[in-house]
Scaffold this motif. Structure first.
Motif, PDB file in Angstrom:
ATOM      1  N   SER A 177      90.271  41.111  75.713  1.00 19.76           N
ATOM      2  CA  SER A 177      89.248  40.091  75.472  1.00 19.76           C
ATOM      3  C   SER A 177      88.090  40.210  76.456  1.00 19.76           C
ATOM      4  O   SER A 177      86.922  40.016  76.083  1.00 19.76           O
ATOM      5  CB  SER A 177      89.856  38.694  75.559  1.00 19.76           C
ATOM      6  N   ASP A 178      88.390  40.554  77.730  1.00 28.79           N
ATOM      7  CA  ASP A 178      87.332  40.644  78.740  1.00 28.79           C
ATOM      8  C   ASP A 178      86.295  41.689  78.390  1.00 28.79           C
ATOM      9  O   ASP A 178      85.111  41.538  78.722  1.00 28.79           O
ATOM     10  CB  ASP A 178      87.935  40.992  80.106  1.00 28.79           C
ATOM     11  N   TYR A 179      86.717  42.793  77.725  1.00 25.95           N
ATOM     12  CA  TYR A 179      85.819  43.917  77.469  1.00 25.95           C
ATOM     13  C   TYR A 179      85.170  43.836  76.081  1.00 25.95           C
ATOM     14  O   TYR A 179      84.702  44.823  75.551  1.00 25.95           O
ATOM     15  CB  TYR A 179      86.583  45.231  77.645  1.00 25.95           C
ATOM     16  N   GLN A 180      85.141  42.636  75.492  1.00 30.29           N
ATOM     17  CA  GLN A 180      84.418  42.395  74.246  1.00 30.29           C
ATOM     18  C   GLN A 180      83.405  41.285  74.484  1.00 30.29           C
ATOM     19  O   GLN A 180      83.686  40.315  75.199  1.00 30.29           O
ATOM     20  CB  GLN A 180      85.365  41.959  73.123  1.00 30.29           C
ATOM     21  N   THR A 181      82.237  41.409  73.897  1.00 28.60           N
ATOM     22  CA  THR A 181      81.231  40.359  74.004  1.00 28.60           C
ATOM     23  C   THR A 181      81.468  39.290  72.942  1.00 28.60           C
ATOM     24  O   THR A 181      82.205  39.494  71.968  1.00 28.60           O
ATOM     25  CB  THR A 181      79.813  40.929  73.815  1.00 28.60           C
ATOM     26  N   VAL A 182      80.824  38.132  73.131  1.00 25.58           N
ATOM     27  CA  VAL A 182      80.915  37.077  72.119  1.00 25.58           C
ATOM     28  C   VAL A 182      80.181  37.484  70.847  1.00 25.58           C
ATOM     29  O   VAL A 182      80.355  36.860  69.798  1.00 25.58           O
ATOM     30  CB  VAL A 182      80.333  35.750  72.642  1.00 25.58           C
ATOM     31  N   PHE A 183      79.369  38.530  70.920  1.00 24.82           N
ATOM     32  CA  PHE A 183      78.607  38.987  69.761  1.00 24.82           C
ATOM     33  C   PHE A 183      79.380  39.998  68.901  1.00 24.82           C
ATOM     34  O   PHE A 183      78.920  40.362  67.818  1.00 24.82           O
ATOM     35  CB  PHE A 183      77.311  39.673  70.221  1.00 24.82           C
ATOM     36  N   ALA A 184      80.510  40.511  69.388  1.00 24.27           N
ATOM     37  CA  ALA A 184      81.182  41.658  68.772  1.00 24.27           C
ATOM     38  C   ALA A 184      81.566  41.371  67.321  1.00 24.27           C
ATOM     39  O   ALA A 184      82.284  40.408  67.039  1.00 24.27           O
ATOM     40  CB  ALA A 184      82.417  42.032  69.586  1.00 24.27           C
ATOM     41  N   ARG A 185      81.094  42.235  66.428  1.00 22.24           N
ATOM     42  CA  ARG A 185      81.379  42.077  64.996  1.00 22.24           C
ATOM     43  C   ARG A 185      81.808  43.382  64.326  1.00 22.24           C
ATOM     44  O   ARG A 185      82.699  43.388  63.486  1.00 22.24           O
ATOM     45  CB  ARG A 185      80.130  41.552  64.270  1.00 22.24           C
ATOM     46  N   HIS A 186      81.167  44.502  64.660  1.00 21.53           N
ATOM     47  CA  HIS A 186      81.349  45.743  63.915  1.00 21.53           C
ATOM     48  C   HIS A 186      82.045  46.795  64.782  1.00 21.53           C
ATOM     49  O   HIS A 186      81.505  47.230  65.800  1.00 21.53           O
ATOM     50  CB  HIS A 186      80.007  46.271  63.408  1.00 21.53           C
ATOM     51  N   ASP A 187      83.243  47.219  64.374  1.00 20.37           N
ATOM     52  CA  ASP A 187      84.000  48.221  65.122  1.00 20.37           C
ATOM     53  C   ASP A 187      83.241  49.537  65.210  1.00 20.37           C
ATOM     54  O   ASP A 187      82.605  49.963  64.242  1.00 20.37           O
ATOM     55  CB  ASP A 187      85.341  48.492  64.437  1.00 20.37           C
ATOM     56  N   GLY A 188      83.328  50.174  66.391  1.00 21.64           N
ATOM     57  CA  GLY A 188      82.726  51.500  66.482  1.00 21.64           C
ATOM     58  C   GLY A 188      82.393  51.981  67.874  1.00 21.64           C
ATOM     59  O   GLY A 188      82.195  53.172  68.084  1.00 21.64           O
ATOM     60  N   SER A 189      82.332  51.082  68.871  1.00 20.69           N
ATOM     61  CA  SER A 189      81.973  51.499  70.219  1.00 20.69           C
ATOM     62  C   SER A 189      83.197  51.923  71.008  1.00 20.69           C
ATOM     63  O   SER A 189      84.294  51.403  70.814  1.00 20.69           O
ATOM     64  CB  SER A 189      81.271  50.368  70.975  1.00 20.69           C
ATOM     65  N   VAL A 190      82.974  52.843  71.945  1.00 21.78           N
ATOM     66  CA  VAL A 190      84.037  53.216  72.875  1.00 21.78           C
ATOM     67  C   VAL A 190      83.698  52.731  74.283  1.00 21.78           C
ATOM     68  O   VAL A 190      84.417  53.025  75.239  1.00 21.78           O
ATOM     69  CB  VAL A 190      84.285  54.737  72.859  1.00 21.78           C
ATOM     70  N   ALA A 191      82.616  51.970  74.410  1.00 28.06           N
ATOM     71  CA  ALA A 191      82.258  51.301  75.656  1.00 28.06           C
ATOM     72  C   ALA A 191      81.526  50.019  75.272  1.00 28.06           C
ATOM     73  O   ALA A 191      80.797  49.980  74.283  1.00 28.06           O
ATOM     74  CB  ALA A 191      81.370  52.184  76.525  1.00 28.06           C
ATOM     75  N   ALA A 192      81.740  48.978  76.055  1.00 33.37           N
ATOM     76  CA  ALA A 192      81.111  47.698  75.734  1.00 33.37           C
ATOM     77  C   ALA A 192      79.628  47.710  76.082  1.00 33.37           C
ATOM     78  O   ALA A 192      79.226  48.337  77.066  1.00 33.37           O
ATOM     79  CB  ALA A 192      81.801  46.578  76.495  1.00 33.37           C
ATOM     80  N   PRO A 193      78.802  47.008  75.294  1.00 31.09           N
ATOM     81  CA  PRO A 193      77.423  46.737  75.714  1.00 31.09           C
ATOM     82  C   PRO A 193      77.486  45.616  76.751  1.00 31.09           C
ATOM     83  O   PRO A 193      77.403  44.429  76.437  1.00 31.09           O
ATOM     84  CB  PRO A 193      76.741  46.303  74.416  1.00 31.09           C
ATOM     85  N   THR A 194      77.642  46.001  78.010  1.00 31.82           N
ATOM     86  CA  THR A 194      78.168  45.090  79.021  1.00 31.82           C
ATOM     87  C   THR A 194      77.242  43.941  79.402  1.00 31.82           C
ATOM     88  O   THR A 194      77.713  42.936  79.946  1.00 31.82           O
ATOM     89  CB  THR A 194      78.566  45.870  80.287  1.00 31.82           C
ATOM     90  N   ALA A 195      75.951  44.043  79.159  1.00 33.21           N
ATOM     91  CA  ALA A 195      75.077  42.903  79.445  1.00 33.21           C
ATOM     92  C   ALA A 195      75.501  41.687  78.631  1.00 33.21           C
ATOM     93  O   ALA A 195      75.365  40.545  79.085  1.00 33.21           O
ATOM     94  CB  ALA A 195      73.627  43.266  79.142  1.00 33.21           C
ATOM     95  N   GLY A 196      76.045  41.936  77.453  1.00 35.62           N
ATOM     96  CA  GLY A 196      76.476  40.841  76.600  1.00 35.62           C
ATOM     97  C   GLY A 196      77.726  40.135  77.078  1.00 35.62           C
ATOM     98  O   GLY A 196      78.057  39.044  76.584  1.00 35.62           O
ATOM     99  N   LEU A 197      78.433  40.715  78.050  1.00 35.62           N
ATOM    100  CA  LEU A 197      79.670  40.103  78.527  1.00 35.62           C
ATOM    101  C   LEU A 197      79.428  38.775  79.247  1.00 35.62           C
ATOM    102  O   LEU A 197      80.347  37.977  79.407  1.00 35.62           O
ATOM    103  CB  LEU A 197      80.408  41.063  79.465  1.00 35.62           C
ATOM    104  N   HIS A 198      78.203  38.517  79.693  1.00 38.05           N
ATOM    105  CA  HIS A 198      77.907  37.292  80.436  1.00 38.05           C
ATOM    106  C   HIS A 198      77.689  36.087  79.530  1.00 38.05           C
ATOM    107  O   HIS A 198      77.705  34.946  80.009  1.00 38.05           O
ATOM    108  CB  HIS A 198      76.651  37.488  81.287  1.00 38.05           C
ATOM    109  N   PHE A 199      77.461  36.306  78.262  1.00 36.92           N
ATOM    110  CA  PHE A 199      77.076  35.211  77.380  1.00 36.92           C
ATOM    111  C   PHE A 199      78.286  34.379  76.959  1.00 36.92           C
ATOM    112  O   PHE A 199      79.379  34.899  76.724  1.00 36.92           O
ATOM    113  CB  PHE A 199      76.360  35.754  76.139  1.00 36.92           C
ATOM    114  N   THR A 200      78.049  33.073  76.873  1.00 36.59           N
ATOM    115  CA  THR A 200      79.043  32.118  76.400  1.00 36.59           C
ATOM    116  C   THR A 200      78.400  31.279  75.295  1.00 36.59           C
ATOM    117  O   THR A 200      77.167  31.224  75.174  1.00 36.59           O
ATOM    118  CB  THR A 200      79.491  31.199  77.541  1.00 36.59           C
ATOM    119  N   PRO A 201      79.214  30.596  74.499  1.00 36.55           N
ATOM    120  CA  PRO A 201      78.626  29.703  73.494  1.00 36.55           C
ATOM    121  C   PRO A 201      77.680  28.671  74.106  1.00 36.55           C
ATOM    122  O   PRO A 201      76.660  28.323  73.508  1.00 36.55           O
ATOM    123  CB  PRO A 201      79.858  29.045  72.871  1.00 36.55           C
TER     124      PRO A 201
END
Length: 352
Positions: free
Chosen positions: A170-194
């Motif tokens: 869960s930590d390595y997924q962003t709240v925006f994650a929808r479409h499978d395909g990355s092998v690394a997280a777009p890590t700037a998005g990890l800071h966002f919360t609802p």
């Protein structure tokens, strides 16, 4: 430009091994007009205006690290086996991926590789270290098999210090994650919360999704002495017609395009014409941004702190200015900011 121009020393204890908890409690360094100021990420809304547009990457990280064995017939008819590890990089076909493999030099075209219940044939090797794997399964069946046998591909600077665990799922997924395909997280998005997204929405900041499937090449150092000799690995992305129209309308009204992460920035810049018009995009991009690049679409960039001598540190130096970024990183190191994927963030306003 010389790759050495983008080097800096980072103490080991500045590398974050876990994200901030809660996510929006991470620190935020704002770099604007040659000045630096320290904040908390949940206060991002204070630096954006009504009419601005937030652009995020809605890719989802897949369990792209596979462990297995290579089997090959020996000279005496016996079977020679070698333990191998594959980090998937790019989906080449419904039944094929290119991957970085260890030990890649011991693989030959035609070798069979078995990742538990999932098997593949080595069909090609390239000079840049990629190995092409054609699997016995394809499409959704291959996706399901990868989810079964693969593990979360933590960045090497974290994986070298601790094993992955259930928290990373869960930590390595962003709240925006929808479409499978990355092998690394777009890590700037990890800071966002609802809560952060609600605050931005209430202020009149719109949010728009693009998709760039991040490849394992994002972690590779630049080995060439001159940046002109570096070859980027391509990544697949898409910008929909509706998003392109919406972003053009934002600029037409005087609003700013604010990218969440270097992945969405690279994709938008690939989709934008020389005169600043964002167009629909669907395909691969290998855009390499270094100082001297003229940005076409993006006005503000929210991003994490990047590796020395990396293409991403070169990108932020192009965006905010080399001097500004050297000063920003020196300040971040001196004042205890946490670096890399699970680290703190920065908000960069584009230099003139």
């Amino acid at each position: 430009m010389k790759t050495a121009d983008f080097d800096f020393h980072l103490p080991e204890d500045r590398i974050a091994l876990r994200p901030a908890d809660p996510r929006d409690s991470a620190r935020l360094l704002v770099v604007r007009d040659g000045t630096l100021s320290d904040h908390i990420f949940r206060n991002l809304v204070d630096f954006l205006d009504p009419g601005d547009a937030l652009v995020f990457n809605d890719t989802r990280v897949i369990p792209a690290r596979l462990s297995g064995v290579r089997l090959r017939a020996g000279p005496d008819g016996d079977v020679l086996s070698v333990d191998v590890e594959a980090t998937l990089h790019h989906r080449d076909a419904p039944d094929a991926w290119s991957a970085f493999m260890k030990p890649g030099k011991r693989l030959k075209i035609g070798d069979r590789v078995h990742f538990q219940t999932l098997s593949a044939t080595v069909t090609a090797k390239t000079d840049d270290g990629l190995v092409s794997l054609t699997f016995d399964l394809s499409d959704q069946a291959l996706d399901e098999a990868i989810r079964t046998v693969g593990v979360m591909p933590l960045p090497p600077y974290i994986a070298a210090k601790r094993p992955e665990d259930d928290r990373d799922l869960s930590d390595y997924q962003t709240v925006f994650a929808r479409h499978d395909g990355s092998v690394a997280a777009p890590t700037a998005g990890l800071h966002f919360t609802p809560a952060v997204l609600d605050a931005l929405r209430a202020k009149g900041v719109t949010a728009h999704a693009v998709t760039l499937h991040v490849g394992a090449g994002t972690f590779l150092p630049v080995k060439a002495e001159d940046t002109a000799d570096h070859r980027m690995h391509s990544e697949w992305g898409t910008v929909s017609p509706d998003v392109a129209d919406a972003l053009n309308a934002v600029h037409a009204r005087g609003g700013r395009i604010v990218c969440v992460g270097t992945t969405s920035l690279r994709l938008l810049e690939s989709a934008t014409t020389e005169d600043g018009v964002v167009q629909p995009f669907h395909g691969d991009t290998a855009i390499f941004i270094t100082p001297g690049y003229r940005f076409r679409a993006v006005d503000v960039l929210m991003t994490n702190f990047h590796l020395p001598k990396s293409t991403l540190f070169m990108l932020v130096s192009a965006f905010a200015g080399q001097t500004a970024m050297r000063e920003a990183y020196a300040h971040a190191i001196a004042t205890g900011y946490r670096f890399y994927s699970y680290g703190d963030g920065s908000l960069l306003f584009r230099a003139p």
